[in-house]
Design a protein around this motif. Structure first.
Motif, short mmCIF file in Angstrom:
data_model
loop_
_atom_site.label_atom_id
_atom_site.label_comp_id
_atom_site.label_asym_id
_atom_site.label_seq_id
_atom_site.Cartn_x
_atom_site.Cartn_y
_atom_site.Cartn_z
N ASP A 43 0.79 -1.24 0.00
CA ASP A 43 0.00 0.00 0.00
C ASP A 43 0.82 1.28 0.00
OD1 ASP A 43 -2.25 -1.62 0.13
OD2 ASP A 43 -2.33 -1.58 2.31
N LEU A 90 1.66 2.99 -3.53
CA LEU A 90 0.58 3.24 -4.50
C LEU A 90 0.46 4.71 -4.91
CD1 LEU A 90 -2.26 0.90 -3.10
CD2 LEU A 90 -0.72 0.47 -5.03
N PRO A 111 -3.54 -0.45 5.84
CA PRO A 111 -4.02 0.22 4.64
C PRO A 111 -4.56 1.62 4.89
CG PRO A 111 -5.56 -1.51 5.29
CD PRO A 111 -4.35 -1.65 6.15
N VAL A 151 -7.23 -2.12 -5.90
CA VAL A 151 -5.89 -1.70 -5.49
C VAL A 151 -5.02 -1.38 -6.71
CG1 VAL A 151 -3.75 -2.47 -4.39
CG2 VAL A 151 -5.93 -2.94 -3.30
N PHE A 164 -7.84 6.36 -0.01
CA PHE A 164 -7.55 4.94 0.19
C PHE A 164 -7.79 4.55 1.65
CE2 PHE A 164 -5.16 1.03 0.47
CZ PHE A 164 -5.22 0.49 -0.81
N SER A 208 -10.67 1.93 3.13
CA SER A 208 -10.25 0.78 3.94
C SER A 208 -11.16 0.58 5.14
CB SER A 208 -8.81 0.96 4.42
OG SER A 208 -7.92 1.06 3.34
N SER A 210 -4.79 -8.06 -11.66
CA SER A 210 -3.99 -6.84 -11.73
C SER A 210 -3.23 -6.75 -13.06
CB SER A 210 -3.02 -6.75 -10.55
OG SER A 210 -2.12 -7.84 -10.55
#
Length: 409
Positions: A25, A28, A145, A231, A253, A257, A357
């Motif tokens: 995380d 990102l 997260p 994600v 984000f 979460s 992904s």
């Protein structure tokens, strides 16, 4: 065990457990900056996330037998050393291919921490305390997260994306030092355990033939892959489509979460009145409705920043209900092979995450539709697997109250 020792053990095991989620995380918010520095696109950068998921999927199957054969600390030391070197490699990467390769190696290293921490809870604490310890560890994982992308956003904005990997390198060094100094040897190596491929593969095959396992592990993994679509796609969606900066993305984000973490905690209250199978059934239907609404709105050009956040929040709430119940029902038939079943379930889940992904990364143009359609497709497939698979279960082993569990991303 005195209170101080108890506190230090929880702190070290919690750090080991959180290493993987932080590694996923924290970087990102740096996707656009990485793409710019390495002369590529944000969607190509997401392949480094796919590489990490593949590494975790393979690592879960690798470390289980090693931790039993050689004890807990030696494989853990090797894994943490690999993680530190790979994290440093990520920081000095000069091409996207190098970053993808380093992220794969980093995941192999971090996986040792995750698998060892679970095994050492069983070694170091009485059985009656295990549930309480796992709950404390899940709080650490649940917080990551919310903390990691927010911190990552501010660090990236102030010092650059490379600094994020330097911080992860420092975390690895500190955890390795704490493990070496204060974590006791908790398990005597089992020299009689074979590491030959054939008995290990036969063990996994005996697990996967169980209808209750493949029904709920596949249902849970496919439904959970919607979270990986989010994600992987969210940096592109929020920073390229809706033009938020790294700091705002980190806060979004963190907010989203809360939906996943909150619903997984609410699940314990629902289990007082409903069976796990009933919760999964209803949550899958809601997940399908929400994801198809999002995909239709995206295709029609109706999605706004606010509506995207609301729909994603609801979608993640559904996953928070599906995941712990599917995991518990997958493991319920096993007493002897619970470790192998757990490792295999985790590998399937991460494998699905890697696959979805990669699919997200194939779309170069900034758009909400690839993420939304991947979430809708995973929801539909999960519901179909659930409806077909449960017909093959002749006698379902039910989950005892308080045994629900979840897989950590």
């Amino acid at each position: 065990m005195n209170n101080r020792t108890y506190f230090f053990l929880i702190l070290i095991l919690g750090s080991l457990t959180a290493l993987g989620p932080f590694s996923i995380d924290m970087y990102l918010p740096g996707f656009p900056a990485i793409a710019k520095d390495l002369h590529t696109t944000a969607s190509k950068v997401s392949l480094s996330l796919s590489g990490f998921f593949i590494g975790i999927s393979a690592g879960q199957l690798l470390y289980g037998p090693l931790l039993d054969r050689f004890g807990r600390k030696k494989p853990l030391f090797i894994g943490l050393t690999v993680y530190i070197v790979a994290s440093l490699g990520c920081a000095v990467s000069t091409s996207i291919d190098m970053l993808i390769a380093m992220r794969f190696v980093q995941a192999i290293g971090s996986c040792a921490a995750a698998v060892a921490s679970v095994a050492m809870v069983r070694d170091l604490f009485p059985v009656k305390d295990s549930a309480k310890v796992f709950s404390l560890l899940m709080l650490v994982v649940g917080a990551s997260p919310m903390i990691a992308p927010t911190v990552g956003g501010y660090v990236t904005a102030a010092f650059g994306w490379q600094t994020v990997f330097l911080i992860l390198t420092g975390m690895g060094v500190l955890i390795l030092a704490a493990t070496a100094l204060w974590l006791p040897d908790s398990f005597k190596p089992d020299t009689s355990l074979s590491l030959k491929p054939k008995p290990i593969i036969l063990n996994f095959l005996s697990v996967i033939r169980e209808p209750q396992f493949y029904t709920y592990s596949l249902t849970g993994a496919i439904a959970f892959s919607g979270l990986f679509a989010y994600v992987s796609g969210s940096p592109l969606v929020f920073m390229e489509v809706f033009h938020t900066d790294e700091k705002v993305y980190g806060w979004i984000f963190a907010l989203l979460s809360v939906g996943f973490i909150g619903s997984s905690q609410f699940n314990t209250l629902l289990l007082r009145k409903y069976r796990s199978e009933q919760i999964i059934n209803l949550a899958l239907i809601f997940q399908l409705f929400i994801s198809f609404t999002m995909a239709f709105a995206s295709f029609s050009g109706l999605l706004t920043l606010i509506s995207t956040i609301i729909l994603l929040f609801l979608f993640l709430c559904c996953i928070g209900l599906i995941n712990p119940n599917a995991a518990a029902l997958s493991l319920a038939p096993f007493s002897k092979n619970a470790g192998s079943a757990s490792a295999l379930m985790g590998a399937i889940q991460m494998g699905m995450g890697a696959l979805i992904s990669v699919v997200i990364s194939l779309f170069e143009e900034p758009s909400t539709f690839p993420m939304a359609s991947a979430m809708a497709g995973s929801s539909l497939l999960a519901l179909c697997v659930f409806l077909v698979g449960r017909r093959r279960i002749t006698q379902q082993v039910e989950v005892k109250a308080g045994t629900e569990s979840g897989i950590i991303h």
